[in-house]
Design a protein around this motif. Structure first.
Motif, PDB file in Angstrom:
ATOM      1  N   ASN A  24       0.594  -1.208   0.091  1.00 54.76           N
ATOM      2  CA  ASN A  24      -0.048  -0.074   0.038  1.00 54.76           C
ATOM      3  C   ASN A  24       0.861   1.177   0.043  1.00 54.76           C
ATOM      4  O   ASN A  24       0.272   2.522   0.477  1.00 54.76           O
ATOM      5  CB  ASN A  24      -1.042  -0.055   1.141  1.00 54.76           C
ATOM      6  CG  ASN A  24      -0.378   0.464   2.378  1.00 54.76           C
ATOM      7  OD1 ASN A  24       0.838   0.223   2.516  1.00 54.76           O
ATOM      8  ND2 ASN A  24      -1.047   1.044   3.571  1.00 54.76           N
ATOM      9  N   ALA A  84       2.581   4.452  -1.217  1.00 47.80           N
ATOM     10  CA  ALA A  84       2.460   5.706  -2.267  1.00 47.80           C
ATOM     11  C   ALA A  84       3.641   5.638  -2.857  1.00 47.80           C
ATOM     12  O   ALA A  84       3.861   6.251  -4.137  1.00 47.80           O
ATOM     13  CB  ALA A  84       2.151   7.129  -1.769  1.00 47.80           C
ATOM     14  N   GLU A 129      -2.745  -4.196  -4.703  1.00 48.28           N
ATOM     15  CA  GLU A 129      -2.305  -2.809  -4.139  1.00 48.28           C
ATOM     16  C   GLU A 129      -3.370  -2.090  -3.621  1.00 48.28           C
ATOM     17  O   GLU A 129      -4.391  -1.866  -4.311  1.00 48.28           O
ATOM     18  CB  GLU A 129      -1.980  -2.005  -5.402  1.00 48.28           C
ATOM     19  CG  GLU A 129      -0.285  -2.741  -6.097  1.00 48.28           C
ATOM     20  CD  GLU A 129       0.161  -1.507  -7.195  1.00 48.28           C
ATOM     21  OE1 GLU A 129      -0.871  -0.973  -7.693  1.00 48.28           O
ATOM     22  OE2 GLU A 129       1.320  -1.436  -7.321  1.00 48.28           O
ATOM     23  N   SER A 161      -4.761   1.376  -1.945  1.00 51.47           N
ATOM     24  CA  SER A 161      -4.476   2.821  -1.952  1.00 51.47           C
ATOM     25  C   SER A 161      -3.921   3.190  -0.566  1.00 51.47           C
ATOM     26  O   SER A 161      -4.193   2.888   0.513  1.00 51.47           O
ATOM     27  CB  SER A 161      -5.689   3.550  -2.456  1.00 51.47           C
ATOM     28  OG  SER A 161      -5.581   4.953  -2.084  1.00 51.47           O
ATOM     29  N   THR A 215      -4.053   6.240   0.532  1.00 49.68           N
ATOM     30  CA  THR A 215      -4.852   6.973   1.096  1.00 49.68           C
ATOM     31  C   THR A 215      -6.154   6.189   1.889  1.00 49.68           C
ATOM     32  O   THR A 215      -7.110   6.966   2.444  1.00 49.68           O
ATOM     33  CB  THR A 215      -5.622   7.874   0.032  1.00 49.68           C
ATOM     34  OG1 THR A 215      -6.239   7.248  -0.960  1.00 49.68           O
ATOM     35  CG2 THR A 215      -4.474   8.731  -0.598  1.00 49.68           C
ATOM     36  N   LEU A 216      -6.409   4.940   1.888  1.00 52.99           N
ATOM     37  CA  LEU A 216      -7.399   4.681   2.542  1.00 52.99           C
ATOM     38  C   LEU A 216      -7.403   4.503   3.962  1.00 52.99           C
ATOM     39  O   LEU A 216      -6.295   4.529   4.778  1.00 52.99           O
ATOM     40  CB  LEU A 216      -7.200   2.672   2.270  1.00 52.99           C
ATOM     41  CG  LEU A 216      -7.943   1.994   0.922  1.00 52.99           C
ATOM     42  CD1 LEU A 216      -7.960   0.699   1.085  1.00 52.99           C
ATOM     43  CD2 LEU A 216      -9.420   2.553   0.958  1.00 52.99           C
TER      44      LEU A 216
END
Length: 172
Positions: A49, A51, A69, A71, A73-74
């Motif tokens: 996960n 970025a 994958e 996110s 931002t979860l």
């Protein structure tokens, strides 16, 4: 990839490598381990996960692996739901967890004790406050193997701990 709970043709076992965390270290260690696992004929699902994933050529390094994958931002609830969905899919004989033995947000806590397959924890240096808060001494005992990739770590003296050389995708 192997995915969807089916064993890839010729594979001995299906491994799920849990590498959630915001930095490159989780992805780098997971990629290095997955390369070895794939070469030995096992199927790998890699859960990531970060970025920063674009900085590591892990897809090219892991032909045949299933990459899941999430996110970066979860929120915690979103991560928990996605991880539980993957675990419920089943078919994994081994669960390898990088750094956080309870899961990034504690989402593995409900699974660790009852996980029917092999459980391996990749142990890294963790702060004493987190170890105490998460009651990690209790959690760690549910893992059959503790791998410590090239650094000092709190549970290095655990009877199931093994210190290894650092895990790198490429040498220096």
């Amino acid at each position: 990839g192997a995915g969807r709970g089916r064993r890839a043709r010729g594979c001995d076992t299906m491994w799920l490598i849990y590498a959630l965390g915001g930095g490159l270290g989780h992805l780098t260690r997971a990629t290095a381990l997955a390369r070895v696992v794939l070469r030995r004929g096992h199927s790998v699902t890699l859960l990531v996960n970060t970025a920063l994933a674009g900085l590591v050529p892990y897809r090219r390094e892991l032909p045949g692996a299933e990459i899941v994958e999430l996110s970066a931002t979860l929120d915690r609830a979103g991560v928990t739901a996605r991880v539980h969905e993957l675990l419920a899919r089943g078919g994994f004989e081994a669960l390898i967890v990088d750094t956080f033995p309870r899961g990034l947000g504690g989402e593995l806590s409900a699974y660790i004790a009852a996980w029917p397959g092999a459980k391996i924890w990749i142990h890294r240096l963790l702060c004493d406050e987190y170890i105490a808060w998460g009651k990690l001494a209790d959690v760690v005992d549910h893992y059959q193997r503790i791998l410590i990739p090239g650094e000092l770590a709190r549970f290095a003296d655990h009877p199931r701990a093994r210190v290894t050389a650092p895990w790198l995708i490429r040498d220096a």
